[in-house]
Design a protein around this motif. Structure first.
Motif, mmCIF file in Angstrom:
data_model
loop_
_atom_site.group_PDB
_atom_site.id
_atom_site.type_symbol
_atom_site.label_atom_id
_atom_site.label_comp_id
_atom_site.label_asym_id
_atom_site.label_seq_id
_atom_site.Cartn_x
_atom_site.Cartn_y
_atom_site.Cartn_z
ATOM 1 N N SER A 96 0.725 -1.220 -0.139
ATOM 2 C CA SER A 96 -0.048 0.033 -0.039
ATOM 3 C C SER A 96 0.895 1.222 0.016
ATOM 4 C CB SER A 96 -1.081 0.099 1.467
ATOM 5 O OG SER A 96 -1.930 0.940 0.871
ATOM 6 N N SER A 97 0.193 2.564 -0.106
ATOM 7 C CA SER A 97 0.850 3.674 0.250
ATOM 8 C C SER A 97 1.423 4.022 1.504
ATOM 9 C CB SER A 97 -0.109 4.609 -0.646
ATOM 10 O OG SER A 97 -1.332 5.125 0.352
ATOM 11 N N GLU A 98 2.368 5.201 1.605
ATOM 12 C CA GLU A 98 2.535 5.875 2.901
ATOM 13 C C GLU A 98 1.461 6.272 3.459
ATOM 14 O OE1 GLU A 98 5.235 5.123 4.360
ATOM 15 O OE2 GLU A 98 6.605 4.939 3.039
ATOM 16 N N LYS A 99 0.533 6.809 2.747
ATOM 17 C CA LYS A 99 -0.684 7.614 3.340
ATOM 18 C C LYS A 99 -1.627 6.323 3.902
ATOM 19 C CE LYS A 99 -4.498 10.495 2.136
ATOM 20 N NZ LYS A 99 -5.417 11.239 1.039
ATOM 21 N N ASN A 100 -1.942 5.409 3.290
ATOM 22 C CA ASN A 100 -2.828 4.246 3.835
ATOM 23 C C ASN A 100 -1.927 3.593 5.097
ATOM 24 O OD1 ASN A 100 -4.888 4.448 2.219
ATOM 25 N ND2 ASN A 100 -4.696 2.380 1.143
ATOM 26 N N LEU A 101 -0.666 3.454 4.970
ATOM 27 C CA LEU A 101 -0.016 2.793 6.149
ATOM 28 C C LEU A 101 0.054 3.744 7.585
ATOM 29 C CD1 LEU A 101 3.140 1.336 4.286
ATOM 30 C CD2 LEU A 101 1.010 0.102 5.270
ATOM 31 N N SER A 102 -0.033 5.048 7.178
ATOM 32 C CA SER A 102 -0.024 5.909 8.425
ATOM 33 C C SER A 102 -1.506 5.955 8.802
ATOM 34 C CB SER A 102 0.251 7.517 7.724
ATOM 35 O OG SER A 102 0.122 8.411 8.681
ATOM 36 N N SER A 103 -2.490 5.805 8.106
ATOM 37 C CA SER A 103 -3.889 5.746 8.616
ATOM 38 C C SER A 103 -4.157 4.734 9.311
ATOM 39 C CB SER A 103 -4.808 6.025 7.338
ATOM 40 O OG SER A 103 -5.051 7.293 6.946
ATOM 41 N N ILE A 104 -3.517 3.475 8.848
ATOM 42 C CA ILE A 104 -3.687 2.162 9.407
ATOM 43 C C ILE A 104 -2.873 2.138 10.915
ATOM 44 C CG2 ILE A 104 -2.864 -0.299 9.216
ATOM 45 C CD1 ILE A 104 -3.310 -0.055 6.294
ATOM 46 N N THR A 105 -1.702 2.471 10.771
ATOM 47 C CA THR A 105 -1.082 2.589 12.039
ATOM 48 C C THR A 105 -1.758 3.418 13.233
ATOM 49 O OG1 THR A 105 1.027 2.240 10.856
ATOM 50 C CG2 THR A 105 1.344 3.257 12.997
ATOM 51 N N THR A 106 -2.324 4.605 12.789
ATOM 52 C CA THR A 106 -2.907 5.461 13.747
ATOM 53 C C THR A 106 -4.125 4.670 14.318
ATOM 54 O OG1 THR A 106 -2.199 7.463 12.705
ATOM 55 C CG2 THR A 106 -4.128 7.798 13.932
ATOM 56 N N LYS A 107 -4.974 4.155 13.526
ATOM 57 C CA LYS A 107 -6.194 3.552 13.601
ATOM 58 C C LYS A 107 -6.061 2.234 14.718
ATOM 59 C CE LYS A 107 -10.554 1.764 12.139
ATOM 60 N NZ LYS A 107 -11.327 1.744 10.653
ATOM 61 N N ALA A 108 -5.040 1.467 14.201
ATOM 62 C CA ALA A 108 -4.642 0.165 14.912
ATOM 63 C C ALA A 108 -4.195 0.591 16.199
ATOM 64 C CB ALA A 108 -3.499 -0.479 14.251
ATOM 65 N N LYS A 109 -3.233 1.829 16.355
ATOM 66 C CA LYS A 109 -2.860 1.848 17.717
ATOM 67 C C LYS A 109 -3.932 2.276 19.008
ATOM 68 C CE LYS A 109 1.842 3.018 16.599
ATOM 69 N NZ LYS A 109 3.066 3.899 16.514
ATOM 70 N N LYS A 110 -4.960 2.776 18.188
ATOM 71 C CA LYS A 110 -6.157 3.276 19.239
ATOM 72 C C LYS A 110 -6.999 1.962 19.417
ATOM 73 C CE LYS A 110 -6.819 8.024 17.220
ATOM 74 N NZ LYS A 110 -7.761 8.957 16.671
ATOM 75 N N GLU A 111 -6.980 1.157 18.541
ATOM 76 C CA GLU A 111 -8.110 -0.061 18.907
ATOM 77 C C GLU A 111 -7.354 -1.203 19.291
ATOM 78 O OE1 GLU A 111 -9.914 -0.906 14.876
ATOM 79 O OE2 GLU A 111 -11.307 0.842 15.116
ATOM 80 N N PHE A 112 -5.980 -1.327 19.139
ATOM 81 C CA PHE A 112 -5.207 -2.537 19.593
ATOM 82 C C PHE A 112 -3.679 -1.949 20.107
ATOM 83 C CE2 PHE A 112 -7.464 -3.640 15.629
ATOM 84 C CZ PHE A 112 -8.327 -4.539 16.192
ATOM 85 N N PRO A 113 -4.015 -1.279 21.448
ATOM 86 C CA PRO A 113 -2.848 -0.421 22.072
ATOM 87 C C PRO A 113 -1.838 -1.244 22.388
ATOM 88 C CG PRO A 113 -4.672 -0.360 23.417
ATOM 89 C CD PRO A 113 -5.149 -0.967 22.196
ATOM 90 N N THR A 114 -1.989 -2.634 22.863
ATOM 91 C CA THR A 114 -0.824 -3.261 23.189
ATOM 92 C C THR A 114 0.120 -3.840 21.961
ATOM 93 O OG1 THR A 114 -1.934 -5.459 23.324
ATOM 94 C CG2 THR A 114 -2.156 -3.855 25.259
ATOM 95 N N VAL A 115 -0.533 -3.799 20.914
ATOM 96 C CA VAL A 115 0.020 -4.521 19.593
ATOM 97 C C VAL A 115 1.191 -3.814 18.955
ATOM 98 C CG1 VAL A 115 -0.114 -5.470 17.266
ATOM 99 C CG2 VAL A 115 -2.002 -5.870 18.943
ATOM 100 N N LYS A 116 2.596 -4.248 18.790
ATOM 101 C CA LYS A 116 3.625 -3.386 18.288
ATOM 102 C C LYS A 116 3.580 -3.484 16.827
ATOM 103 C CE LYS A 116 6.505 -5.425 21.965
ATOM 104 N NZ LYS A 116 5.589 -6.374 22.373
ATOM 105 N N ILE A 117 3.633 -2.328 15.981
ATOM 106 C CA ILE A 117 3.404 -2.235 14.678
ATOM 107 C C ILE A 117 4.390 -1.817 13.945
ATOM 108 C CG2 ILE A 117 1.868 -1.170 12.941
ATOM 109 C CD1 ILE A 117 -0.375 -1.181 15.222
ATOM 110 N N ASP A 118 4.646 -2.094 12.929
ATOM 111 C CA ASP A 118 5.666 -1.439 11.929
ATOM 112 C C ASP A 118 5.165 -1.499 10.461
ATOM 113 O OD1 ASP A 118 7.867 0.002 10.954
ATOM 114 O OD2 ASP A 118 9.395 -1.476 11.477
ATOM 115 N N THR A 119 5.742 -0.856 9.618
ATOM 116 C CA THR A 119 5.064 -0.987 8.185
ATOM 117 C C THR A 119 6.287 -0.702 7.102
ATOM 118 O OG1 THR A 119 4.695 1.520 8.040
ATOM 119 C CG2 THR A 119 3.059 0.050 8.895
#
Length: 237
Positions: A96-119
């Protein structure tokens, strides 16, 4: 033949906690697989092949009288994220694009706060170079995620995962394509009631007619013809 594919007919909770290549199949990807030998091989090499399409569910009922439920890529995504949230695990989004990945990361950190994420957003090109592939593999393995989500659209993502799975230091490798767009909010997913009626494809056709009309209006006819042809062969046998 569609029955040559080993479709997963259990619940996601029964997925083993070991290295798995998890792909999905629907009428569109099945049609492509009949013309693309590498894609066909990639799907058949799946450890888990999910029935991500009501057409696949109906086809197996018609051909083999085998009943199972549709499991979409989105179902797999939320199952994995909830599992990782419970254990404090990690995931990597590739594609995907950097824009989509940024949106995914922001949303996922709110909904799944304990999950470590990289893209990582790989270059948009028809074919990756060896250097491109090496960069992707190194970024994934350096992060050492429990789950790798790949969103490059079919058949590119499945073929990439199949080719490099043995080099990836990750347990579950999940090719989930459009889920990146749905979760990022760049494409709206069908309402639950339409999904439950098996009409998610109709919703996507309505909101993206220019991109989807060939896939559904022509592709579904081709798929139905293939299934009827296969049924006739089974009857003859």
């Amino acid at each position: 033949m569609i029955t040559d594919f080993n479709i997963f007919d259990e619940k996601l909770s029964q997925l083993p906690d070991q290295k798995l290549l998890i792909n999905t199949i629907n009428a569109y990807s099945y049609n492509i697989s009949q013309k693309d030998p590498d894609f066909n091989t990639a799907l058949k090499n799946s450890d888990i092949l999910l029935p991500d399409g009501i057409s696949i569910v109906y086809a197996f009922r018609f051909l083999k009288n085998i009943k199972f439920n549709k499991i979409a890529g989105a179902d797999l995504f939320f199952y994995e994220m909830n599992r990782l949230e419970e254990k404090g695990g990690s995931c990597f989004f590739l594609g995907s694009s950097e824009k989509n990945l940024s949106s995914i990361t922001t949303k996922a950190k709110k909904e799944f706060p304990t999950v470590k994420i990289d893209t990582y957003s790989p270059p948009f090109k028809e074919a990756f170079t060896d250097q491109d592939n090496q960069i992707m593999i190194e970024k994934i393995n350096t992060f050492h995620p429990d789950v790798l989500f790949i969103g490059m659209t079919a058949p590119k993502q499945e073929k990439w995962a199949n080719k490099h799975k043995d080099l990836l230091d990750v347990k579950h490798i999940c090719s989930i394509g459009a889920v990146f767009d749905f979760y990022a909010g760049s494409i709206k997913r069908a309402p639950k009631w339409l999904i439950q009626l098996g009409l998610e494809w109709a919703y996507r056709l309505i909101i993206e007619p220019k991109r989807m009309w060939r896939r559904y209006l022509i592709g579904n006819v081709i798929f139905i013809f293939s299934i009827l042809k296969e049924k006739s062969k089974l009857i003859i046998r």
